[in-house]
Design a protein around this motif. Structure first.
Motif, PDB file in Angstrom:
ATOM      1  N   THR A  24      39.016  30.985  36.712  1.00  0.00           N
ATOM      2  CA  THR A  24      39.812  32.001  37.385  1.00  0.00           C
ATOM      3  C   THR A  24      41.117  31.416  37.901  1.00  0.00           C
ATOM      4  O   THR A  24      42.191  32.014  37.750  1.00  0.00           O
ATOM      5  N   SER A  27      43.459  30.772  35.101  1.00  0.00           N
ATOM      6  CA  SER A  27      43.970  32.033  34.566  1.00  0.00           C
ATOM      7  C   SER A  27      45.023  32.628  35.490  1.00  0.00           C
ATOM      8  O   SER A  27      46.041  33.159  35.024  1.00  0.00           O
ATOM      9  N   TRP A  28      44.819  32.554  36.791  1.00  0.00           N
ATOM     10  CA  TRP A  28      45.818  33.041  37.750  1.00  0.00           C
ATOM     11  C   TRP A  28      47.126  32.277  37.594  1.00  0.00           C
ATOM     12  O   TRP A  28      48.199  32.860  37.670  1.00  0.00           O
ATOM     13  N   ARG A  31      48.732  33.399  34.134  1.00  0.00           N
ATOM     14  CA  ARG A  31      49.148  34.791  34.006  1.00  0.00           C
ATOM     15  C   ARG A  31      50.064  35.254  35.131  1.00  0.00           C
ATOM     16  O   ARG A  31      50.923  36.120  34.908  1.00  0.00           O
ATOM     17  N   ASP A 132      35.330  37.039  36.062  1.00  0.00           N
ATOM     18  CA  ASP A 132      36.604  36.510  35.575  1.00  0.00           C
ATOM     19  C   ASP A 132      37.409  37.592  34.862  1.00  0.00           C
ATOM     20  O   ASP A 132      38.623  37.703  35.042  1.00  0.00           O
ATOM     21  N   LEU A 136      40.994  38.920  36.262  1.00  0.00           N
ATOM     22  CA  LEU A 136      42.201  38.703  35.469  1.00  0.00           C
ATOM     23  C   LEU A 136      42.955  39.997  35.201  1.00  0.00           C
ATOM     24  O   LEU A 136      44.177  40.050  35.307  1.00  0.00           O
ATOM     25  N   TRP A 137      42.231  41.062  34.832  1.00  0.00           N
ATOM     26  CA  TRP A 137      42.900  42.242  34.304  1.00  0.00           C
ATOM     27  C   TRP A 137      42.711  43.501  35.141  1.00  0.00           C
ATOM     28  O   TRP A 137      43.284  44.543  34.810  1.00  0.00           O
TER      29      TRP A 137
END
Length: 327
Positions: A24, A27-28, A31, A132, A136-137
């Motif tokens: 996570t 990914s943060w 993104r 996750d 993320l989305w």
């Protein structure tokens, strides 16, 4: 941070302290730009106290229901107000990626990983992967690009394997419901409210759980009645709430109740001279081919339903072409 911690902490230790996965955090960073402000070439990333404070703000905002992209923007704005120096890092750009930005093969890999975790009854992996994806989305994109396809894949496998696969589908559904309900919490009613219910004899409510979580993320108040709601109970709840919108979920045509759908718009609320009818959303494949009131809205996706309710609540506009109105 005392001692050696002043030099910064590695990603694994930061993830452990915050209660999120290292995936996570990475990914943060990728993104949303939520990453270490300073890096030394050839060394692992080290998170400073200021970096960790930004992550804590991000975690707090997402736990309150804010979509990750919006939470990243707010957290970065807060840090910029506290320390406007460019050396502290730039705010995230691009607004975050969506599942639609992934190649088809990558999305299929995500779905396949979830199905395989369910096949193994691997609860930790399944729950972490679901968390996750939603982190993320956001609920709406994660549902439409990852979770719903996973459920369809599990359903196809159940149709092929038969009864021995029932425990896997139940296991998968329970964990998806747990993840969605963890993100769906009551928003204080300071304005319009949406009433969510499944029609009588309808026990499948995962899409309603997704809708509740998505409404929470938009800051829209809702009240959930859940599965198999008897018509008198629905009427009593409508009388108590005076909802701006009523969502009736039906999974199959066998459970759809045209008579109940026809009765909802006739219920009016408010003081004399300013009465209004609730917006009726008939959600789910069960309403296809069924005669429904002309005023009913048949949302074609989770996002369309949230947009429509948000517009009714004065918190947004419906997406173009995403809903079908019987008119």
């Amino acid at each position: 941070m005392p001692g050696d911690e002043q030099a910064g902490l590695p990603t694994g230790e930061v993830a452990r302290r915050l209660g999120v996965s290292p995936v996570t955090l990475r990914s943060w960073e990728r993104r949303y730009g939520i990453g270490p402000a300073h890096r030394e070439q050839g060394r692992h990333r080290r998170w400073s106290a200021a970096d960790i404070a930004l992550l804590e703000a991000m975690c707090e905002l997402t736990s309150q229901g804010l979509p990750p992209a919006e939470a990243a923007r707010v957290a970065a704005d807060r840090r910029a107000c506290q320390d406007p120096s460019p050396a502290r890092g730039e705010p995230p750009t691009g607004g975050g990626a969506k599942p639609s930005d992934l190649a088809g093969d990558e999305t299929r890999l995500l779905v396949r990983g979830l199905v395989r975790a369910a096949d193994r009854l691997d609860a930790p992996t399944l729950q972490e992967s679901l968390a996750d994806a939603v982190d993320l989305w956001g609920v709406e994109d994660a549902w439409e690009a990852v979770i719903a396809p996973t459920l369809r894949a599990a359903g196809r496998r159940w149709a092929t394997v038969g009864e021995p696969y029932v425990e896997v589908e139940h296991f998968l559904s329970w964990h998806i419901a747990a993840e969605l309900r963890r993100r769906a919490y009551p928003v204080a009613r300071q304005g319009p409210v949406a009433l969510l219910a499944a029609v009588p004899a309808e026990d499948h409510t995962l899409p309603l759980d997704a809708l509740a979580a998505a409404l929470t993320g938009r800051g829209i108040a809702f009240r959930m009645l859940g599965a198999s709601v008897p018509p008198p109970a629905l009427v009593h709840a409508m009388r108590r709430l005076g909802p701006a919108a009523v969502v009736l979920w039906s999974q199959t045509s066998a459970t759809a109740m045209p008579g109940l759908a026809a009765a909802v718009p006739n219920r009016m609320f408010g003081v004399a001279g300013a009465r209004r009818r609730p917006l009726l959303l008939l959600a789910g494949p069960g309403w296809r081919g069924v005669k429904v009131p002309d005023c009913a809205v048949l949302p074609q996706s989770l996002r369309a339903a949230v947009d429509c309710i948000g517009a009714r609540a004065g918190l947004g506009v419906p997406s173009n072409g995403a809903v079908t109105t019987k008119a």
